[in-house]
Design an enzyme around this catalytic site. Structure first.
Site, PDB file in Angstrom:
ATOM      1  N   ASN A 157       0.785  -1.243   0.000  1.00 17.79           N
ATOM      2  CA  ASN A 157       0.000   0.000   0.000  1.00 17.79           C
ATOM      3  C   ASN A 157       0.815   1.291   0.000  1.00 17.79           C
ATOM      4  O   ASN A 157       0.324   2.309  -0.468  1.00 17.79           O
ATOM      5  CB  ASN A 157      -1.029  -0.007   1.140  1.00 17.79           C
ATOM      6  CG  ASN A 157      -0.389  -0.093   2.499  1.00 17.79           C
ATOM      7  OD1 ASN A 157       0.484  -0.911   2.724  1.00 17.79           O
ATOM      8  ND2 ASN A 157      -0.804   0.764   3.395  1.00 17.79           N
ATOM      9  N   GLY A 233       2.904  -5.413   7.349  1.00 19.34           N
ATOM     10  CA  GLY A 233       1.895  -6.130   6.575  1.00 19.34           C
ATOM     11  C   GLY A 233       0.737  -6.530   7.455  1.00 19.34           C
ATOM     12  O   GLY A 233       0.509  -5.937   8.517  1.00 19.34           O
ATOM     13  N   GLY A 234       0.011  -7.551   7.031  1.00 20.72           N
ATOM     14  CA  GLY A 234      -1.192  -7.956   7.740  1.00 20.72           C
ATOM     15  C   GLY A 234      -0.886  -8.835   8.958  1.00 20.72           C
ATOM     16  O   GLY A 234       0.195  -9.398   9.083  1.00 20.72           O
ATOM     17  N   GLY A 238       2.063 -11.620   9.716  1.00 24.72           N
ATOM     18  CA  GLY A 238       2.897 -11.214  10.851  1.00 24.72           C
ATOM     19  C   GLY A 238       2.980 -12.314  11.900  1.00 24.72           C
ATOM     20  O   GLY A 238       4.051 -12.617  12.419  1.00 24.72           O
ATOM     21  N   GLU A 253       4.943  -4.224  12.140  1.00 24.94           N
ATOM     22  CA  GLU A 253       4.040  -3.085  11.884  1.00 24.94           C
ATOM     23  C   GLU A 253       2.812  -3.656  11.192  1.00 24.94           C
ATOM     24  O   GLU A 253       2.856  -3.937   9.987  1.00 24.94           O
ATOM     25  CB  GLU A 253       4.741  -2.057  10.983  1.00 24.94           C
ATOM     26  CG  GLU A 253       5.967  -1.428  11.606  1.00 24.94           C
ATOM     27  CD  GLU A 253       5.635  -0.404  12.677  1.00 24.94           C
ATOM     28  OE1 GLU A 253       4.549   0.208  12.625  1.00 24.94           O
ATOM     29  OE2 GLU A 253       6.456  -0.222  13.587  1.00 24.94           O
ATOM     30  N   CYS A 287      -2.895   1.506   6.701  1.00 19.53           N
ATOM     31  CA  CYS A 287      -2.952   0.910   8.045  1.00 19.53           C
ATOM     32  C   CYS A 287      -3.576   1.863   9.057  1.00 19.53           C
ATOM     33  O   CYS A 287      -4.138   1.443  10.049  1.00 19.53           O
ATOM     34  CB  CYS A 287      -1.557   0.487   8.488  1.00 19.53           C
ATOM     35  SG  CYS A 287      -0.363   1.828   8.462  1.00 19.53           S
TER      36      CYS A 287
HETATM   37  P1  NAP Z   1       0.451  -9.020   3.577  1.00 15.56           P
HETATM   38  O1  NAP Z   1      -0.424  -9.847   2.722  1.00 15.56           O
HETATM   39  O2  NAP Z   1       0.588  -9.386   5.006  1.00 15.56           O
HETATM   40  O3  NAP Z   1       1.881  -9.000   2.856  1.00 15.56           O
HETATM   41  C1  NAP Z   1       2.929  -8.204   3.326  1.00 15.56           C
HETATM   42  C2  NAP Z   1       4.244  -8.791   2.861  1.00 15.56           C
HETATM   43  O4  NAP Z   1       4.453 -10.039   3.515  1.00 15.56           O
HETATM   44  C3  NAP Z   1       4.314  -9.089   1.370  1.00 15.56           C
HETATM   45  O5  NAP Z   1       5.603  -8.820   0.905  1.00 15.56           O
HETATM   46  C4  NAP Z   1       4.034 -10.573   1.326  1.00 15.56           C
HETATM   47  O6  NAP Z   1       4.528 -11.209   0.162  1.00 15.56           O
HETATM   48  C5  NAP Z   1       4.764 -11.034   2.553  1.00 15.56           C
HETATM   49  N1  NAP Z   1       4.333 -12.312   3.115  1.00 15.56           N
HETATM   50  C6  NAP Z   1       3.092 -12.814   3.167  1.00 15.56           C
HETATM   51  N2  NAP Z   1       3.100 -13.995   3.817  1.00 15.56           N
HETATM   52  C7  NAP Z   1       4.388 -14.224   4.200  1.00 15.56           C
HETATM   53  C8  NAP Z   1       5.038 -15.264   4.918  1.00 15.56           C
HETATM   54  N3  NAP Z   1       4.361 -16.312   5.407  1.00 15.56           N
HETATM   55  N4  NAP Z   1       6.359 -15.181   5.110  1.00 15.56           N
HETATM   56  C9  NAP Z   1       7.054 -14.119   4.659  1.00 15.56           C
HETATM   57  N5  NAP Z   1       6.494 -13.100   3.960  1.00 15.56           N
HETATM   58  C10 NAP Z   1       5.163 -13.148   3.743  1.00 15.56           C
HETATM   59  O7  NAP Z   1      -0.006  -7.489   3.556  1.00 15.56           O
HETATM   60  P2  NAP Z   1      -0.443  -6.574   2.331  1.00 15.56           P
HETATM   61  O8  NAP Z   1      -1.783  -7.038   1.854  1.00 15.56           O
HETATM   62  O9  NAP Z   1       0.654  -6.425   1.346  1.00 15.56           O
HETATM   63  O10 NAP Z   1      -0.578  -5.171   3.076  1.00 15.56           O
HETATM   64  C11 NAP Z   1      -1.690  -4.812   3.807  1.00 15.56           C
HETATM   65  C12 NAP Z   1      -1.498  -4.970   5.300  1.00 15.56           C
HETATM   66  O11 NAP Z   1      -0.347  -4.267   5.738  1.00 15.56           O
HETATM   67  C13 NAP Z   1      -2.653  -4.363   6.073  1.00 15.56           C
HETATM   68  O12 NAP Z   1      -3.016  -5.215   7.121  1.00 15.56           O
HETATM   69  C14 NAP Z   1      -2.073  -3.059   6.611  1.00 15.56           C
HETATM   70  O13 NAP Z   1      -2.703  -2.567   7.747  1.00 15.56           O
HETATM   71  C15 NAP Z   1      -0.667  -3.476   6.875  1.00 15.56           C
HETATM   72  N6  NAP Z   1       0.195  -2.283   6.954  1.00 15.56           N
HETATM   73  C16 NAP Z   1       0.693  -1.896   8.172  1.00 15.56           C
HETATM   74  C17 NAP Z   1       1.456  -0.741   8.270  1.00 15.56           C
HETATM   75  C18 NAP Z   1       2.036  -0.282   9.570  1.00 15.56           C
HETATM   76  O14 NAP Z   1       2.995   0.487   9.536  1.00 15.56           O
HETATM   77  N7  NAP Z   1       1.520  -0.697  10.714  1.00 15.56           N
HETATM   78  C19 NAP Z   1       1.709   0.014   7.130  1.00 15.56           C
HETATM   79  C20 NAP Z   1       1.175  -0.409   5.912  1.00 15.56           C
HETATM   80  C21 NAP Z   1       0.429  -1.558   5.838  1.00 15.56           C
HETATM   81  P3  NAP Z   1       3.555 -11.465  -1.111  1.00 15.56           P
HETATM   82  O15 NAP Z   1       3.156 -10.128  -1.585  1.00 15.56           O
HETATM   83  O16 NAP Z   1       4.409 -12.231  -2.026  1.00 15.56           O
HETATM   84  O17 NAP Z   1       2.395 -12.267  -0.564  1.00 15.56           O
END
Ligand code: NAP
Length: 481
Positions: A157, A233-234, A238, A253, A287
């Site tokens: 995002n 990420g999510g 996490g 995060e 987020c």
């Molecule tokens: P996501 O699906 O959790 O993916 C985030 C990253 O993790 C991607 O690079 C993904 O790779 C990787 N990933 C997924 N499963 C993994 C695993 N088992 N092992 C290692 N890496 C893995 O999140 P998203 O849909 O990209 O982003 C949205 C989420 O991020 C929302 O929940 C949002 O709130 C959160 N976020 C938090 C913050 C903060 O600072 N608190 C900021 C921005 C976003 P792939 O893409 O290859 O699946």
């Protein structure tokens, strides 16, 4: 040097741009247009990146502070002088409109400049060893040393600035870093590597390895030579990472479904404006996005009227058009999920005040009220352009309902009453409370992160550097005459 228009973009492996026969298609979510492809890295590629990073760490930790500062400032200059190119990359591969993408690119410049400034301030303190009986005659101090190889896993995002929030502090503090960007949006991270290459960052200090999280994630996360995983990420990913990582530092995060509180004494027009923007920025894929708004009963009707009117002014459309306020979600699959959560809430008795229609990956800015607490959309992170409005009788109820979920990233509180502002600041279970701003307010230099399921640790350049360094104690036993 990468070019978004060219089919076939290489990844950045320890200072070299390399391709692979296995590829990932990078598509514009607006029209599914193929932008380019990137390598689908293998486990062997990730192992190579880790191996090279061992050498990179020696180089990085031996770089003088003035060299680090120079490289960081040059990388920031490079991005600044190619700002529109960076903004177009963000807007093309992701969800943001060009105006939103320009803001992210500018913030990335600030994040890297801030990293250069903070590089100068990584210091320790002297220690009074003689506070412990028997320790007389000793003098010493501690310094902060680089933690080691850092694995950075980033979401789609904010595909540039959230990567900069890890790479800038890592370089400032003398670490080597391997970035695994989101599969949907790898190009902005690669363009960040381009800036560091142009700035003269030595090879092997930085890698950007493109590939599927489920294929190469475990190799990075579980490797014993990787000393820290910095994940954004999510919650689901996490948690999975937390359970596998083993003995290493974790920075998490994660997401939220942030609340806002609007009290009767607040400036209502400002509250509407800030919360509409906070709810629909990046099509709600943020987020910090405003998801639940608790408004004092006496002004609720008027607030709803103004909020819906302002929401209906939002223009959806082509992301690269200057006129567009909101782009699509990251994929049609995500838009279908958001649609189904709204439909579930409506079936359970919620009132749809505006929006609620999907067209491919696009979903209209949507306002709901009377959403029962047990609905998915009232409990979980919607990560889409939907906001839930609730009337509350007083600040106590607003705080209790704000705290009733398992997330706790940030909250916004609109009031001109100091007592209420302090009460909310103390009692809201979140990592940050913004008075007279929405939960979406943030600067890159403040401590940023959540409590409960929203995460562990803090980012914000100075705070990230703290997490990416460890104290090392030096003690001299002196033979005093
Ligand atoms: P996501 O699906 O959790 O993916 C985030 C990253 O993790 C991607 O690079 C993904 O790779 C990787 N990933 C997924 N499963 C993994 C695993 N088992 N092992 C290692 N890496 C893995 O999140 P998203 O849909 O990209 O982003 C949205 C989420 O991020 C929302 O929940 C949002 O709130 C959160 N976020 C938090 C913050 C903060 O600072 N608190 C900021 C921005 C976003 P792939 O893409 O290859 O699946």
């Amino acid at each position: 040097m990468i070019n978004v228009e060219t089919v076939g973009t290489n990844m950045f492996l320890a200072g070299k741009w390399v391709n692979r026969s296995n590829i990932i298609e990078v598509r514009d979510p607006e029209d599914n247009r193929l932008l380019t492809t990137v390598p689908a890295a293998s486990k062997e590629d990730m192992l190579e990146a880790i191996d090279e990073a061992k050498v990179g760490l020696k180089i990085a930790s031996n770089m003088s502070v003035h060299q680090r500062v120079d490289i960081l400032n040059k990388a920031a200059d490079y991005i600044e002088s190619h700002l529109e190119e960076y903004a177009i990359t963000i807007a093309s591969e992701g969800s943001k409109t060009i105006r939103e993408a320009r803001k992210e690119a500018s913030r990335c410049v600030q994040t890297i400049r801030l990293s250069a400034e903070e590089a100068r301030r990584i210091t320790g303190e002297t220690i009074s060893f003689d506070q412990a009986p028997g320790s007389e005659g000793r003098q010493g101090y501690y310094t902060r040393i680089p933690i080691g190889i850092i694995g950075a896993i980033t979401p789609f995002n904010d595909p540039l600035n959230l990567v900069a929030h890890k790479v800038g502090p890592a370089i400032a503090s003398g670490n080597a870093i391997i970035v695994k960007p989101a599969t949907a949006t790898p190009l902005s991270a690669l363009k960040l590597a381009e800036a560091f290459e142009a700035a003269g960052l030595p090879d092997k200090v930085l890698s950007v390895v493109t590939g599927y999280g489920y294929e190469i994630g475990d190799t990075l996360v579980t490797h014993p030579d990787v000393r820290m995983i910095s994940f954004t990420g999510g919650v689901e990913a996490g948690l999975a990472i937390t359970q596998k990582a083993g003995l290493k530092k974790l920075s998490m995060e994660l997401g939220s479904n942030s609340p806002g509180i609007v009290l009767a004494d607040a400036n209502m027009i400002e509250a509407v404006e800030a919360n509409v923007s906070g709810a629909f920025w990046a099509a709600g894929q943020n987020c910090l996005g405003v998801q639940r708004l608790y408004v004092e009963q006496t002004i609720f009707e008027l607030f709803v009227e103004e909020f819906v009117a302002r929401t209906q002014e939002y223009r959806l459309g082509n992301k690269l058009s200057e006129e567009t306020d909101m782009g699509p979600l990251i994929s049609e699959k995500e838009a279908i999920r958001v649609e189904s959560w709204v439909e579930e809430a409506v079936l359970q008795g919620a009132r749809l005040l505006c929006g609620g229609k999907r067209n491919g990956a696009s979903y209209e800015p949507t306002v709901l009220m009377d959403v029962p607490d047990h609905c998915t959309i009232a409990r979980e992170e919607v990560f889409g352009p939907v906001v839930l409005l609730y009337a509350v009788s007083n600040i106590k109820e607003a705080i209790e309902r704000s705290n009733s979920v398992h997330f706790g990233l940030q909250a916004g509180v609109f009031t001109n009453n100091l007592e209420y502002a302090f009460q909310a600041s103390e009692q809201l279970e979140v990592g940050g409370v913004m008075i007279n701003d929405s939960s979406d307010y943030r600067i890159d230099g403040m401590p940023f992160g959540g409590v409960k399921a929203s995460g562990l640790g803090r980012e914000g350049v100075q705070f990230t550097i703290h997490e990416m360094t460890e104290p090392k104690v030096i003690c001299f036993k002196l033979n005093k005459q």
